[in-house]
Scaffold this motif. Structure first.
Motif, mmCIF file in Angstrom:
data_model
loop_
_atom_site.group_PDB
_atom_site.id
_atom_site.type_symbol
_atom_site.label_atom_id
_atom_site.label_comp_id
_atom_site.label_asym_id
_atom_site.label_seq_id
_atom_site.Cartn_x
_atom_site.Cartn_y
_atom_site.Cartn_z
ATOM 1 N N ASP A 101 4.555 19.215 13.627
ATOM 2 C CA ASP A 101 3.820 18.437 12.628
ATOM 3 C C ASP A 101 4.646 18.241 11.356
ATOM 4 N N GLU A 102 4.331 17.158 10.657
ATOM 5 C CA GLU A 102 4.892 16.982 9.318
ATOM 6 C C GLU A 102 4.026 17.807 8.366
ATOM 7 N N VAL A 103 4.611 18.838 7.741
ATOM 8 C CA VAL A 103 3.818 19.710 6.860
ATOM 9 C C VAL A 103 3.724 19.104 5.469
ATOM 10 N N SER A 122 19.222 -1.214 2.955
ATOM 11 C CA SER A 122 17.792 -1.185 3.239
ATOM 12 C C SER A 122 17.364 0.200 3.701
ATOM 13 N N PHE A 123 16.109 0.548 3.359
ATOM 14 C CA PHE A 123 15.568 1.876 3.639
ATOM 15 C C PHE A 123 14.570 1.783 4.786
ATOM 16 N N GLY A 124 14.741 2.614 5.793
ATOM 17 C CA GLY A 124 13.746 2.625 6.863
ATOM 18 C C GLY A 124 14.168 3.541 7.991
ATOM 19 N N LEU A 155 -0.845 -4.618 -5.409
ATOM 20 C CA LEU A 155 -0.470 -3.226 -5.133
ATOM 21 C C LEU A 155 -1.721 -2.361 -5.014
ATOM 22 N N LYS A 156 -1.801 -1.628 -3.887
ATOM 23 C CA LYS A 156 -2.853 -0.601 -3.732
ATOM 24 C C LYS A 156 -2.126 0.738 -3.744
ATOM 25 N N PRO A 157 -1.992 1.348 -4.940
ATOM 26 C CA PRO A 157 -1.263 2.620 -5.011
ATOM 27 C C PRO A 157 -2.120 3.766 -4.503
ATOM 28 N N SER A 158 -1.505 4.930 -4.392
ATOM 29 C CA SER A 158 -2.283 6.108 -3.979
ATOM 30 C C SER A 158 -3.341 6.407 -5.041
ATOM 31 N N GLU A 159 -4.522 6.746 -4.586
ATOM 32 C CA GLU A 159 -5.614 7.096 -5.503
ATOM 33 C C GLU A 159 -5.389 8.478 -6.130
ATOM 34 N N LYS A 160 -4.359 9.223 -5.606
ATOM 35 C CA LYS A 160 -4.126 10.569 -6.147
ATOM 36 C C LYS A 160 -3.344 10.523 -7.466
ATOM 37 N N ARG A 182 8.828 14.912 -0.277
ATOM 38 C CA ARG A 182 9.664 13.703 -0.229
ATOM 39 C C ARG A 182 9.768 13.272 1.220
ATOM 40 N N CYS A 183 9.709 11.954 1.430
ATOM 41 C CA CYS A 183 9.808 11.454 2.802
ATOM 42 C C CYS A 183 11.184 11.744 3.393
ATOM 43 N N MET A 184 12.178 12.006 2.531
ATOM 44 C CA MET A 184 13.522 12.301 3.023
ATOM 45 C C MET A 184 13.865 13.779 2.835
ATOM 46 N N ILE A 187 0.886 -1.175 0.000
ATOM 47 C CA ILE A 187 0.000 0.000 0.000
ATOM 48 C C ILE A 187 0.917 1.216 0.000
ATOM 49 N N THR A 188 0.783 2.069 -1.011
ATOM 50 C CA THR A 188 1.835 3.072 -1.234
ATOM 51 C C THR A 188 1.281 4.500 -1.273
ATOM 52 N N PRO A 189 2.167 5.486 -1.039
ATOM 53 C CA PRO A 189 1.755 6.885 -0.956
ATOM 54 C C PRO A 189 1.807 7.577 -2.319
ATOM 55 N N PHE A 190 1.320 8.818 -2.357
ATOM 56 C CA PHE A 190 1.265 9.543 -3.632
ATOM 57 C C PHE A 190 2.627 10.070 -4.062
ATOM 58 N N ASN A 191 3.565 10.247 -3.112
ATOM 59 C CA ASN A 191 4.715 11.092 -3.443
ATOM 60 C C ASN A 191 5.761 10.429 -4.331
ATOM 61 N N PHE A 192 5.767 9.091 -4.370
ATOM 62 C CA PHE A 192 6.633 8.380 -5.322
ATOM 63 C C PHE A 192 5.810 7.253 -5.953
ATOM 64 N N LEU A 225 6.066 1.925 6.983
ATOM 65 C CA LEU A 225 6.934 3.100 7.056
ATOM 66 C C LEU A 225 6.067 4.349 7.123
ATOM 67 N N GLY A 226 6.374 5.222 8.075
ATOM 68 C CA GLY A 226 5.517 6.381 8.318
ATOM 69 C C GLY A 226 6.139 7.695 7.886
ATOM 70 N N GLY A 227 5.655 8.759 8.473
ATOM 71 C CA GLY A 227 6.051 10.106 8.096
ATOM 72 C C GLY A 227 7.412 10.506 8.649
ATOM 73 N N PHE A 250 3.701 -1.266 3.857
ATOM 74 C CA PHE A 250 3.011 0.027 3.734
ATOM 75 C C PHE A 250 4.033 1.139 3.781
ATOM 76 N N VAL A 251 3.780 2.189 3.000
ATOM 77 C CA VAL A 251 4.533 3.440 3.130
ATOM 78 C C VAL A 251 3.524 4.575 3.059
ATOM 79 N N GLY A 252 3.562 5.485 4.008
ATOM 80 C CA GLY A 252 2.630 6.616 4.010
ATOM 81 C C GLY A 252 2.789 7.416 5.287
ATOM 82 N N SER A 253 1.738 8.091 5.692
ATOM 83 C CA SER A 253 1.821 8.959 6.870
ATOM 84 C C SER A 253 1.797 8.124 8.151
ATOM 85 N N THR A 254 2.275 8.721 9.244
ATOM 86 C CA THR A 254 2.412 7.966 10.496
ATOM 87 C C THR A 254 1.080 7.462 11.078
HETATM 88 P P1 NAD Z 1 -1.260 8.568 3.301
HETATM 89 O O1 NAD Z 1 -0.905 7.926 4.594
HETATM 90 O O2 NAD Z 1 -2.394 9.532 3.272
HETATM 91 O O3 NAD Z 1 -1.656 7.434 2.224
HETATM 92 C C1 NAD Z 1 -0.826 6.298 2.008
HETATM 93 C C2 NAD Z 1 -1.719 5.157 1.514
HETATM 94 O O4 NAD Z 1 -2.667 4.838 2.532
HETATM 95 C C3 NAD Z 1 -2.508 5.476 0.254
HETATM 96 O O5 NAD Z 1 -2.496 4.365 -0.587
HETATM 97 C C4 NAD Z 1 -3.900 5.778 0.785
HETATM 98 O O6 NAD Z 1 -4.927 5.437 -0.128
HETATM 99 C C5 NAD Z 1 -3.984 4.895 2.023
HETATM 100 N N1 NAD Z 1 -4.856 5.466 3.057
HETATM 101 C C6 NAD Z 1 -5.061 6.780 3.322
HETATM 102 N N2 NAD Z 1 -5.914 6.925 4.352
HETATM 103 C C7 NAD Z 1 -6.264 5.673 4.743
HETATM 104 C C8 NAD Z 1 -7.111 5.158 5.780
HETATM 105 N N3 NAD Z 1 -7.787 5.963 6.604
HETATM 106 N N4 NAD Z 1 -7.222 3.824 5.910
HETATM 107 C C9 NAD Z 1 -6.543 3.001 5.092
HETATM 108 N N5 NAD Z 1 -5.727 3.428 4.101
HETATM 109 C C10 NAD Z 1 -5.580 4.741 3.924
HETATM 110 O O7 NAD Z 1 0.069 9.214 2.716
HETATM 111 P P2 NAD Z 1 0.237 10.132 1.437
HETATM 112 O O8 NAD Z 1 -0.345 11.466 1.718
HETATM 113 O O9 NAD Z 1 -0.171 9.400 0.212
HETATM 114 O O10 NAD Z 1 1.845 10.240 1.377
HETATM 115 C C11 NAD Z 1 2.586 11.158 2.126
HETATM 116 C C12 NAD Z 1 3.052 10.559 3.431
HETATM 117 O O11 NAD Z 1 3.823 9.402 3.202
HETATM 118 C C13 NAD Z 1 3.941 11.495 4.221
HETATM 119 O O12 NAD Z 1 3.596 11.382 5.578
HETATM 120 C C14 NAD Z 1 5.344 10.937 3.971
HETATM 121 O O13 NAD Z 1 6.288 11.240 4.969
HETATM 122 C C15 NAD Z 1 5.050 9.498 3.931
HETATM 123 N N6 NAD Z 1 6.099 8.765 3.235
HETATM 124 C C16 NAD Z 1 6.987 8.077 3.992
HETATM 125 C C17 NAD Z 1 8.003 7.387 3.380
HETATM 126 C C18 NAD Z 1 9.002 6.611 4.169
HETATM 127 O O14 NAD Z 1 9.842 5.993 3.580
HETATM 128 N N7 NAD Z 1 8.938 6.584 5.488
HETATM 129 C C19 NAD Z 1 8.119 7.396 1.980
HETATM 130 C C20 NAD Z 1 7.189 8.113 1.243
HETATM 131 C C21 NAD Z 1 6.178 8.808 1.884
#
Ligand code: NAD
Length: 493
Positions: free
Chosen positions: A378-380, A445-447, A170-175, A278-280, A144-149, A245-247, A221-225
């Motif tokens: 906060d993470e802006v 490895s990245f984390g 793969l469940k990519p970002s819907e954005k 970018r997460c970094m 499950i992946t974020p929008f930024n990459f 992996l979180g924010g 998973f990679v996305g917000s915390t």
């Molecule tokens: P996000 O957490 O909003 O979304 C990530 C994924 O989770 C998406 O596929 C989204 O559809 C899904 N999602 C969103 N809300 C959900 C919910 N309530 N329940 C279940 N699934 C849900 O993140 P984003 O805005 O797409 O990406 C930016 C964030 O990702 C930032 O916080 C950034 O730091 C983080 N990030 C971290 C890394 C890392 O390596 N640690 C890498 C890239 C991005």
């Protein structure tokens, strides 16, 4: 309409729900994406389970061949992929091409799977008894992946997962969903069996269906915390292996002996590249000493004012728009809060020379920020750099370590001893010494640490192989005659 990719073909599913995908440079809705329902996810999982039966026992040579072909197809289509990323994410074409390149490096690493999956073996662990260890695939794994990459982060996961013999969902970002579909098409063209890789688009409904499906064995998973915490807890509660992996709030500490121009170039690039999404990205600077702080703030502000903002597809543009109107409004709100809270907004992104339409905010530099301010806590996730001041190395390091995030951290200095002290004591997973975005290569490895990662194993590199496989140790004896019973605990003899 952007469709999911299930069992080897485009699939709009039955749900009828969809999301809007913007062109962030114009602000227009460019296309729509069909959201998968729980039933659609189940079809993808069943297809993956079926494909795993074949793919999981396919020879290492064949799996390598498919990865290698995928690498060639991706390299040939990297320009198209970069253009898709720019059109949905907004980042510059150069930046999008860089993301594709960094993802491809993981594919290249995965082409070495025959070596990476080797176990160990010992003869004579006891008389005429031998022992060997193996790594075997898990089965069906989800990412499950974020929008930024939209290309690179999926490629942190699926090349190794597939090369290890798993089926991948793969469940990519819907954005920005389109890059995932192109990669699915290329995997099919490379010879991956139908169902071994599916893309399910969507939101929480699709994610929850993956997290609780009894036939899904692991989740990356990679996305917000907050979402990472939820993913880790839900997946592990339903018995799955998980890494989430979180924010981040990545700090750069700048010591008085640092070359200010070198540090300012690096920090401005890392703070404002990809519009800070970018997460970094470096989003917080801690300068040691007032003189360093004043000189650095002025030097970074000069760079921010000179930066060219515009559509990512336009030649000469250095920073594109934010991904959505909400992302843009969020940055604007933090600029307001920072100013109202007593910080000094040295460069205000709202006042930059910005194109009409689109989700643009200019690079923003906020100095004299205090640790309790929201703009620091906060993470802006935008082009907003906060600058803090510390009286000494120890005070600065304590500040960095008190932050709940621990993704990346960098130090700028000419003092090897100070740099060593920093890398030894700083509480973060990826450290840069005079390097602002210390993203590990595919073969490391990245984390992060703390709130930047839930789980034990990082992505790609050796830890990626461990995550997508499980170990088995075999103890073997081929007796020539009966030994008689022995009720004691086995020991070597
Ligand atoms: P996000 O957490 O909003 O979304 C990530 C994924 O989770 C998406 O596929 C989204 O559809 C899904 N999602 C969103 N809300 C959900 C919910 N309530 N329940 C279940 N699934 C849900 O993140 P984003 O805005 O797409 O990406 C930016 C964030 O990702 C930032 O916080 C950034 O730091 C983080 N990030 C971290 C890394 C890392 O390596 N640690 C890498 C890239 C991005």
């Amino acid at each position: 309409m952007v469709s999911s990719w299930i069992a080897g073909r485009a699939d709009d599913g039955a749900a009828g729900r969809h999301g809007d995908v913007f062109d962030p440079a114009t602000g227009e809705v460019a296309r729509r994406v069909a959201f998968a329902s729980a039933a659609d996810v189940d079809r993808a999982v069943q297809a993956a389970r079926g494909a795993f039966a074949e793919w999981g026992s396919t020879s290492l040579a064949r799996r390598t061949e498919v990865m290698f072909r995928f690498r060639e197809l991706m390299a040939a289509r990297s320009g198209d992929l970069a253009a898709i990323i720019t059109s949905e994410h907004g980042k510059t074409l150069e930046d999008a091409a860089g993301e594709v390149q960094r993802g491809l490096e993981v594919v290249e690493f995965a082409c070495g799977i025959a070596h990476l999956m080797k176990g160990e073996g010992s003869e004579q662990i006891s008389t005429r008894v031998d022992s060997t260890s193996y790594r075997q695939p898990l089965g069906v794994v989800a990412g499950i992946t974020p929008f930024n990459f939209p290309a690179m982060v999926p490629m942190w996961m699926f090349p190794l997962a597939l090369a290890c013999g798993n089926a991948f969902l793969l469940k990519p970002s819907e954005k920005d969903p389109s890059a995932a579909v192109l990669m699915a098409e290329l995997l099919a063209e490379a010879g991956l069996p139908e169902g071994a890789f599916s893309v399910v688009h969507g939101d929480k409904e699709a994610v929850d269906a993956l997290l609780t499906h009894p036939e899904v064995d692991a989740v990356s998973f990679v996305g917000s915390t907050p979402i990472a915490r939820y993913i880790y807890e839900t997946a592990t509660a339903s018995g799955k292996r998980a890494q989430a992996l979180g924010g981040a709030k990545n700090h750069a500490m700048v010591l008085p002996d640092a070359d200010i121009d070198v540090a300012a170039d690096a920090i401005a690039s890392a703070a404002f590249g990809s519009a800070g999404q970018r997460c970094m990205a470096i989003s917080a600077v801690v300068s040691v000493g007032e003189e360093t702080a004043d000189a650095l703030a002025a030097a970074v502000a000069d760079r921010a004012r000179a930066l060219k903002v515009g559509p990512g597809s336009q030649e000469g543009v250095e920073m594109g728009p934010l991904v959505t109107p909400e992302a843009r409004d969020r940055v604007v709100a933090y600029i307001e809060k920072a100013g109202a809270g007593g910080a000094e907004v040295v460069v205000d992104g709202r006042e930059a020379d910005l194109p009409e339409g689109g989700f643009f905010v200019g690079p923003t530099v906020v100095d004299r920020v205090e640790p309790e301010m929201e703009v620091y806590r906060d993470e802006v996730f935008g082009p907003l750099l906060v600058m803090l001041r510390a009286g000494s190395f120890d005070e600065g390091l304590d500040l960095v370590n008190a932050n709940p995030y621990g993704n990346g951290a960098a130090i700028f200095t000419a003092d090897g001893g100070a740099a060593r002290e920093f890398r030894n004591r700083v509480q973060a997973g990826m450290i840069g010494v005079n390097v602002p975005i210390p993203v590990p290569m595919a073969y490391y490895s990245f984390g992060g640490w703390k709130d930047s990662l839930f789980g034990d194993l990082h992505v790609h590199g050796r830890e990626g192989v461990l995550f997508y496989t499980r170990g088995k140790v075999v103890t073997e004896r081929w007796p020539r005659r009966a030994h008689g019973t022995d009720y004691g605990f086995p020991t070597q003899s």
